[in-house]
Design a protein around this motif. Structure first.
Motif, PDB file in Angstrom:
ATOM      1  N   LEU A  76      17.497  47.149 -27.739  1.00 20.95           N
ATOM      2  CA  LEU A  76      16.503  48.061 -27.166  1.00 20.95           C
ATOM      3  C   LEU A  76      16.557  48.051 -25.640  1.00 20.95           C
ATOM      4  O   LEU A  76      16.550  49.106 -24.989  1.00 20.95           O
ATOM      5  CB  LEU A  76      15.110  47.684 -27.657  1.00 20.95           C
ATOM      6  CG  LEU A  76      13.932  48.485 -27.076  1.00 20.95           C
ATOM      7  CD1 LEU A  76      14.088  49.964 -27.404  1.00 20.95           C
ATOM      8  CD2 LEU A  76      12.609  47.946 -27.610  1.00 20.95           C
TER       9      LEU A  76
ATOM     10  N   ALA B 192      19.749  49.793 -24.483  1.00 22.15           N
ATOM     11  CA  ALA B 192      19.679  51.247 -24.673  1.00 22.15           C
ATOM     12  C   ALA B 192      18.869  51.903 -23.558  1.00 22.15           C
ATOM     13  O   ALA B 192      19.218  52.986 -23.072  1.00 22.15           O
ATOM     14  CB  ALA B 192      19.077  51.559 -26.035  1.00 22.15           C
ATOM     15  N   LEU B 193      17.798  51.248 -23.147  1.00 24.02           N
ATOM     16  CA  LEU B 193      16.965  51.784 -22.071  1.00 24.02           C
ATOM     17  C   LEU B 193      17.650  51.686 -20.716  1.00 24.02           C
ATOM     18  O   LEU B 193      17.588  52.618 -19.900  1.00 24.02           O
ATOM     19  CB  LEU B 193      15.631  51.040 -22.036  1.00 24.02           C
ATOM     20  CG  LEU B 193      14.695  51.275 -23.228  1.00 24.02           C
ATOM     21  CD1 LEU B 193      13.537  50.286 -23.202  1.00 24.02           C
ATOM     22  CD2 LEU B 193      14.168  52.706 -23.236  1.00 24.02           C
TER      23      LEU B 193
ATOM     24  N   LYS C 288      21.477  57.163 -21.957  1.00 24.57           N
ATOM     25  CA  LYS C 288      21.851  57.939 -23.142  1.00 24.57           C
ATOM     26  C   LYS C 288      23.300  58.416 -23.066  1.00 24.57           C
ATOM     27  O   LYS C 288      23.862  58.564 -21.987  1.00 24.57           O
ATOM     28  CB  LYS C 288      20.939  59.164 -23.262  1.00 24.57           C
ATOM     29  CG  LYS C 288      19.459  58.850 -23.222  1.00 24.57           C
ATOM     30  CD  LYS C 288      18.649  60.131 -23.097  1.00 24.57           C
ATOM     31  CE  LYS C 288      17.179  59.831 -22.853  1.00 24.57           C
ATOM     32  NZ  LYS C 288      16.388  61.069 -22.648  1.00 24.57           N
TER      33      LYS C 288
ATOM     34  N   LYS D 125      13.613  56.464 -31.840  1.00 19.79           N
ATOM     35  CA  LYS D 125      14.445  56.759 -30.660  1.00 19.79           C
ATOM     36  C   LYS D 125      14.346  58.222 -30.255  1.00 19.79           C
ATOM     37  O   LYS D 125      14.508  58.552 -29.074  1.00 19.79           O
ATOM     38  CB  LYS D 125      15.890  56.360 -30.933  1.00 19.79           C
ATOM     39  CG  LYS D 125      16.606  57.145 -32.016  1.00 19.79           C
ATOM     40  CD  LYS D 125      18.018  56.608 -32.202  1.00 19.79           C
ATOM     41  CE  LYS D 125      18.793  57.394 -33.257  1.00 19.79           C
ATOM     42  NZ  LYS D 125      20.150  56.838 -33.453  1.00 19.79           N
TER      43      LYS D 125
ATOM     44  N   TYR E 266      15.064  56.977 -26.292  1.00 25.74           N
ATOM     45  CA  TYR E 266      16.089  55.987 -25.973  1.00 25.74           C
ATOM     46  C   TYR E 266      17.243  56.148 -26.960  1.00 25.74           C
ATOM     47  O   TYR E 266      17.042  56.455 -28.129  1.00 25.74           O
ATOM     48  CB  TYR E 266      15.535  54.558 -26.008  1.00 25.74           C
ATOM     49  CG  TYR E 266      14.986  54.123 -27.347  1.00 25.74           C
ATOM     50  CD1 TYR E 266      15.805  53.517 -28.306  1.00 25.74           C
ATOM     51  CD2 TYR E 266      13.641  54.299 -27.664  1.00 25.74           C
ATOM     52  CE1 TYR E 266      15.297  53.118 -29.535  1.00 25.74           C
ATOM     53  CE2 TYR E 266      13.125  53.901 -28.886  1.00 25.74           C
ATOM     54  CZ  TYR E 266      13.960  53.308 -29.819  1.00 25.74           C
ATOM     55  OH  TYR E 266      13.466  52.912 -31.031  1.00 25.74           O
ATOM     56  N   ASP E 267      18.461  55.956 -26.496  1.00 28.15           N
ATOM     57  CA  ASP E 267      19.643  56.216 -27.313  1.00 28.15           C
ATOM     58  C   ASP E 267      20.173  54.913 -27.904  1.00 28.15           C
ATOM     59  O   ASP E 267      21.117  54.313 -27.386  1.00 28.15           O
ATOM     60  CB  ASP E 267      20.717  56.908 -26.467  1.00 28.15           C
ATOM     61  CG  ASP E 267      21.923  57.328 -27.307  1.00 28.15           C
ATOM     62  OD1 ASP E 267      21.858  57.198 -28.544  1.00 28.15           O
ATOM     63  OD2 ASP E 267      22.917  57.786 -26.718  1.00 28.15           O
ATOM     64  N   ASP E 268      19.558  54.492 -28.981  1.00 33.08           N
ATOM     65  CA  ASP E 268      20.056  53.366 -29.772  1.00 33.08           C
ATOM     66  C   ASP E 268      21.060  53.938 -30.762  1.00 33.08           C
ATOM     67  O   ASP E 268      20.710  54.347 -31.865  1.00 33.08           O
ATOM     68  CB  ASP E 268      18.876  52.688 -30.481  1.00 33.08           C
ATOM     69  CG  ASP E 268      19.311  51.653 -31.501  1.00 33.08           C
ATOM     70  OD1 ASP E 268      20.419  51.121 -31.368  1.00 33.08           O
ATOM     71  OD2 ASP E 268      18.535  51.381 -32.439  1.00 33.08           O
TER      72      ASP E 268
END
Length: 460
Positions: free
Chosen positions: A205, A208-209, A213, A331, A336-338
């Motif tokens: 997490l 990803a932040l 992205k 997401k 956020y791009d997990d």
């Protein structure tokens, strides 16, 4: 030892060596699982992230990881002194050349081999949040730093006598007292809910932040390129997980058998839960959902495999599948791009398994006759989960910032568009007619004349 004791020790040694091998197999299984979920131009990079972890983590584990986790002199309950058993000094054989006996009665080398496989898979899990956009060198540096600053300390804190364990100087003992050097309310993490899944999910997490992205997220991100590969990877993960959970009994005994059964039914129930959730929400149960649901069930039962009954394992697994299925949508809500749903599958399911076991634990769960003790266990489980999140999150953030200002995380926009396999590894998984890209032609021509000649031959 009596002959019976020798036979038992030999049997346990064999079981633990098999378990260690099964857990090691999980990381190539994860590489297949993640690789199939990515686009066809990112699959090799995704798989290399797992194999890169297999390259660096065992070396660090021998140098200082075992010492920091289990063998080193305790430092404030946070980690062991990395120099106490640096390079496994004194941990394999004694002064007389005899094998050192481990904590569970068989050679210590077997315990070391088993535990290093946990460090490998824990680190590799994080990579799923970063698919298709980060430099391999940045990931490689992160893996070595994270396992040292987050995983090894957490392993010590939970399983090595530290703050999250059951000793008289643990958080649980501070909260509810201790008797004869042991906390009155013992935290439960049978095989790695906090140490493995909550820590890795939190790290995913944070990355990803911080990393950001993928180009076009969420509307223009490609679909999984190979679903049969995803299902094969999930099958290997499921197979290897019997070593993960069954081996955490540290003996070929009834506890290992219970963990085996609980792991099976919880995983099956989680698949049912995920597919039901998909059917209601999307009007179809998908192969990707079935594979992801299986992994979510495995994650859910990991901390609880030795403390539930098969019946309560079905309950916790089913709920874990539903929770993970719903959590992967976060997401899109929060932006956020997990990439491969590490947060939903590992963090959400890991939190549920760690906390939910306090509701259903045999004899002392909130709903299984535990009364006040069950409520105390629930509080302890929540606290250790939160502490694990904070420690992993903070370590991840600091490491990621250092990498951002030194190596840099992202490949350039053109490289991301072209495909990270070619940009980072000079390879492609499939024949994609890459010579149509002027960027790749010029890259090959400038750096490898032989490749340039080959490309010209292919074009002709």
């Amino acid at each position: 030892m009596t002959p019976d004791q020798l036979v038992l020790t030999s049997g346990n040694s064999a079981w633990m060596l098999i378990s260690a091998s099964l857990v090691l197999l999980m990381t190539p299984g994860l590489a297949l699982f993640y690789g199939g979920m990515t686009g066809r131009r990112q699959v090799l990079n995704m798989m290399m992230m797992s194999f890169g972890v297999m390259a660096i983590v065992p070396v660090l584990y021998v140098l200082w990881g075992w010492s920091m986790s289990y063998a080193g002199t305790d430092i404030a309950g946070l980690f062991g002194n990395p120099f106490t058993a640096f390079g496994l000094s004194g941990e394999i054989t004694d002064a007389a050349g005899q094998p050192v006996e481990g904590a569970n009665g068989y050679p210590n080398a077997i315990d070391i081999g088993f535990q290093v496989t946990f460090a490998i898979i824990s680190t590799a899990i994080i990579s799923g949040a970063l698919a298709g956009r980060v430099k391999f060198a940045a990931w490689f540096a992160f893996a070595g730093a994270w396992v040292t600053l987050a995983y090894f300390p957490l392993a010590h804190m939970v399983w090595g006598g530290g703050l999250l364990g059951d000793g008289e100087n643990s958080i649980a003992a501070w909260m509810f007292g201790s008797t004869d050097g042991e906390a009155n309310v013992t935290p439960i993490d049978f095989a790695g809910g906090t140490v493995v899944h909550i820590s890795a999910g939190t790290a995913a997490l944070v990355l990803a932040l911080l990393v950001g992205k993928r180009a076009g997220f969420p509307s223009k991100v490609g679909r999984p390129h190979n679903l049969p590969m995803v299902m094969l990877g999930a099958a290997l993960l499921w197979f290897g997980w019997y070593g993960f959970n069954g081996g955490s009994a540290f003996a070929a005994d009834g506890m290992a058998g219970l963990a085996w059964v609980n792991t099976t039914v919880a995983t099956s129930a989680a698949m049912l839960g995920w597919m039901l959730c998909e059917t209601i929400r999307d009007r179809a149960a998908t192969s990707l959902g079935a594979a992801s649901g299986a992994v979510a069930g495995l994650v859910t039962i990991t901390p609880a495999a030795g403390t539930l009954t098969p019946l309560t394992s079905i309950v916790i697994g089913f709920i874990g599948g539903v929770i993970a299925c719903m959590a992967i949508g976060l997401k899109y809500r929060f932006g956020y791009d997990d990439s491969l749903d590490v947060v939903g599958v590992h963090l959400a399911a890991g939190l549920w398994g760690t906390v939910g076991l306090a509701l259903l634990s045999k004899d002392n769960g909130v709903f299984t006759g535990g009364g006040v003790d069950g409520l105390k266990l629930l509080v302890v489980q929540i606290v250790i989960a939160l502490v694990a999140m904070v420690l992993s999150g903070l370590a991840t953030y600091l490491i990621a910032l250092v990498i951002k200002v030194t190596i840099g995380w992202r490949v350039d926009d053109e490289g991301e568009d072209t495909g990270i396999d070619l940009v980072e590894h000079r390879e492609s998984a499939y024949d994609l007619n890459v010579t149509s890209s002027s960027h790749i032609r010029s890259m090959y021509s400038a750096e490898n004349p032989q490749n340039s000649a080959q490309n010209k031959g292919e074009e002709s």
